[in-house]
Write a protein that holds these residues in place. Sequence first.
Motif, PDB file in Angstrom:
ATOM      1  N   GLU A  62      59.430  48.785  44.200  1.00 54.05           N
ATOM      2  CA  GLU A  62      58.749  47.276  43.936  1.00 54.05           C
ATOM      3  C   GLU A  62      57.284  47.682  43.676  1.00 54.05           C
ATOM      4  N   VAL A  63      56.345  46.690  43.052  1.00 54.81           N
ATOM      5  CA  VAL A  63      55.039  47.092  42.682  1.00 54.81           C
ATOM      6  C   VAL A  63      54.264  45.706  42.989  1.00 54.81           C
ATOM      7  N   ILE A  64      53.019  45.937  43.704  1.00 53.94           N
ATOM      8  CA  ILE A  64      52.217  44.923  44.145  1.00 53.94           C
ATOM      9  C   ILE A  64      50.990  45.082  43.271  1.00 53.94           C
ATOM     10  N   GLY A  65      50.644  44.376  42.532  1.00 55.17           N
ATOM     11  CA  GLY A  65      49.362  44.609  41.870  1.00 55.17           C
ATOM     12  C   GLY A  65      48.280  43.493  42.332  1.00 55.17           C
ATOM     13  N   ILE A  66      46.958  44.052  42.377  1.00 54.89           N
ATOM     14  CA  ILE A  66      46.029  43.229  42.903  1.00 54.89           C
ATOM     15  C   ILE A  66      44.676  43.389  41.862  1.00 54.89           C
ATOM     16  N   ILE A  67      44.166  42.418  41.438  1.00 49.47           N
ATOM     17  CA  ILE A  67      43.227  42.450  40.405  1.00 49.47           C
ATOM     18  C   ILE A  67      42.101  41.303  40.537  1.00 49.47           C
ATOM     19  N   PRO A  68      41.002  41.495  40.490  1.00 54.39           N
ATOM     20  CA  PRO A  68      40.003  40.167  40.534  1.00 54.39           C
ATOM     21  C   PRO A  68      40.200  39.473  39.292  1.00 54.39           C
ATOM     22  N   GLY A  69      39.792  38.467  39.254  1.00 50.89           N
ATOM     23  CA  GLY A  69      39.686  37.361  38.103  1.00 50.89           C
ATOM     24  C   GLY A  69      39.037  37.857  37.075  1.00 50.89           C
ATOM     25  N   HIS A  70      37.947  38.595  37.101  1.00 50.87           N
ATOM     26  CA  HIS A  70      36.863  39.008  36.023  1.00 50.87           C
ATOM     27  C   HIS A  70      37.739  40.130  35.207  1.00 50.87           C
ATOM     28  N   LEU A  71      38.440  40.990  35.730  1.00 47.16           N
ATOM     29  CA  LEU A  71      39.093  42.058  35.070  1.00 47.16           C
ATOM     30  C   LEU A  71      40.426  41.813  34.755  1.00 47.16           C
ATOM     31  N   HIS A  72      40.802  40.414  34.965  1.00 45.59           N
ATOM     32  CA  HIS A  72      42.359  40.081  34.476  1.00 45.59           C
ATOM     33  C   HIS A  72      42.583  40.263  33.111  1.00 45.59           C
ATOM     34  N   ASP A  73      41.744  39.724  32.329  1.00 45.70           N
ATOM     35  CA  ASP A  73      42.149  40.103  30.769  1.00 45.70           C
ATOM     36  C   ASP A  73      41.446  41.556  30.294  1.00 45.70           C
ATOM     37  N   GLU A  83      54.872  41.449  42.686  1.00 47.01           N
ATOM     38  CA  GLU A  83      53.719  40.517  43.082  1.00 47.01           C
ATOM     39  C   GLU A  83      52.634  40.841  42.306  1.00 47.01           C
ATOM     40  N   LEU A  84      51.831  39.952  41.737  1.00 46.01           N
ATOM     41  CA  LEU A  84      50.304  40.130  41.129  1.00 46.01           C
ATOM     42  C   LEU A  84      49.534  39.001  42.028  1.00 46.01           C
ATOM     43  N   HIS A  85      48.691  39.660  42.311  1.00 43.16           N
ATOM     44  CA  HIS A  85      47.660  38.853  43.152  1.00 43.16           C
ATOM     45  C   HIS A  85      46.357  38.741  42.267  1.00 43.16           C
ATOM     46  N   VAL A  86      45.577  37.881  41.893  1.00 44.23           N
ATOM     47  CA  VAL A  86      44.699  37.498  41.578  1.00 44.23           C
ATOM     48  C   VAL A  86      43.621  37.114  42.318  1.00 44.23           C
ATOM     49  N   VAL A  87      42.404  37.913  42.657  1.00 40.81           N
ATOM     50  CA  VAL A  87      41.659  37.633  43.686  1.00 40.81           C
ATOM     51  C   VAL A  87      40.365  37.466  42.982  1.00 40.81           C
ATOM     52  N   GLU A  88      39.416  36.989  44.142  1.00 39.05           N
ATOM     53  CA  GLU A  88      37.952  36.523  43.507  1.00 39.05           C
ATOM     54  C   GLU A  88      36.939  37.869  43.455  1.00 39.05           C
ATOM     55  N   SER A  89      36.950  38.726  43.903  1.00 40.21           N
ATOM     56  CA  SER A  89      35.968  39.885  43.700  1.00 40.21           C
ATOM     57  C   SER A  89      36.714  41.219  44.067  1.00 40.21           C
ATOM     58  N   MET A  90      35.867  42.331  43.575  1.00 34.85           N
ATOM     59  CA  MET A  90      36.395  43.721  43.679  1.00 34.85           C
ATOM     60  C   MET A  90      36.648  43.987  45.200  1.00 34.85           C
ATOM     61  N   HIS A  91      35.541  43.586  46.176  1.00 30.23           N
ATOM     62  CA  HIS A  91      35.705  43.513  47.567  1.00 30.23           C
ATOM     63  C   HIS A  91      37.064  43.085  48.043  1.00 30.23           C
ATOM     64  N   GLU A  92      37.371  41.705  47.722  1.00 29.29           N
ATOM     65  CA  GLU A  92      38.765  41.341  48.161  1.00 29.29           C
ATOM     66  C   GLU A  92      39.785  42.097  47.744  1.00 29.29           C
ATOM     67  N   LYS A  94      40.079  45.276  47.160  1.00 27.58           N
ATOM     68  CA  LYS A  94      40.046  46.664  47.881  1.00 27.58           C
ATOM     69  C   LYS A  94      40.606  46.364  49.410  1.00 27.58           C
ATOM     70  N   GLN A  95      40.076  45.203  49.822  1.00 24.37           N
ATOM     71  CA  GLN A  95      40.518  44.845  51.309  1.00 24.37           C
ATOM     72  C   GLN A  95      42.196  44.419  51.126  1.00 24.37           C
ATOM     73  N   LEU A  96      42.424  43.793  50.315  1.00 19.94           N
ATOM     74  CA  LEU A  96      44.019  43.405  50.195  1.00 19.94           C
ATOM     75  C   LEU A  96      44.800  44.645  49.903  1.00 19.94           C
ATOM     76  N   MET A  97      44.383  45.513  49.129  1.00 20.12           N
ATOM     77  CA  MET A  97      45.077  46.920  48.925  1.00 20.12           C
ATOM     78  C   MET A  97      44.883  47.404  49.937  1.00 20.12           C
ATOM     79  N   PHE A  98      44.119  47.824  50.833  1.00 24.12           N
ATOM     80  CA  PHE A  98      43.962  48.185  52.146  1.00 24.12           C
ATOM     81  C   PHE A  98      45.185  47.711  52.990  1.00 24.12           C
ATOM     82  N   GLU A  99      45.046  46.322  53.134  1.00 26.33           N
ATOM     83  CA  GLU A  99      45.833  45.781  54.161  1.00 26.33           C
ATOM     84  C   GLU A  99      47.523  45.849  53.798  1.00 26.33           C
ATOM     85  N   ARG A 100      47.869  46.001  52.269  1.00 32.79           N
ATOM     86  CA  ARG A 100      48.994  45.937  51.895  1.00 32.79           C
ATOM     87  C   ARG A 100      49.671  47.409  52.243  1.00 32.79           C
ATOM     88  N   SER A 101      48.836  48.432  52.432  1.00 29.78           N
ATOM     89  CA  SER A 101      49.439  49.835  52.178  1.00 29.78           C
ATOM     90  C   SER A 101      49.178  50.732  53.718  1.00 29.78           C
TER      91      SER A 101
END
Length: 194
Positions: A62-73, A83-92, A94-101
């Motif tokens: 299983e692979v969980i990807g987390i990417i901010p909207g401005h890097l999506h493209d 799962e792919l999570h498109v988040v608002e910012s780089m900080h968000e 990194k925080q979600l990557m931390f929480e999920r690991s």
Amino acid sequence: MSKITSLCVYCGSRMPADADFKEAARTLGTQLGQNGIQLVYGGGHVGLMGITADATLEAGGEVIGIIPGHLHDIEVSHENLTELHVVESMHERKQLMFERSDAFVVLPGGLGTLDETFEMITWRQLSLHDKPIILVNYKNYWQPFLSLIDSMIEAGFAEPSARDLFTVVESLEDILDALEDSPAAKIKADISKM
């Protein structure tokens, strides 16, 4: 001993000149998939990031990807993830990557990889977490980083214990053993302090 079920991998979003680095990413992804360890990463389909994700999926993981909207493209988000999570910012991100690991592995990469790595090491130094951090010094790639840490210690800007904040392995085969040998995390992370 630590039971790792979800591993965050930091690595380059660009293709390296040395094909061995591509093979290292593929090997790690395959190991994760074969051992039922979920990959958490930056969500891109490019560079070592994409290779690691593809290899994990191909091996049944299983692979969980987390990417901010401005890097999506820009980083061309991987569309075939668990799962792919498109988040608002780089900080968000990194925080979600931390929480999920449960732990972190650092493969070769560039400035973004350094940023993520230093942040996790700093958070650990500040006792905000005690999750394992494994630096893969594959083909001596991270030797300048290790020399910088030693230089900081020698200059008095870091304690010698800074080297104990992460574990260095030289080969891909040593990663899972290093994670298995890591003590279980005891600190309950307070996200509001991060």
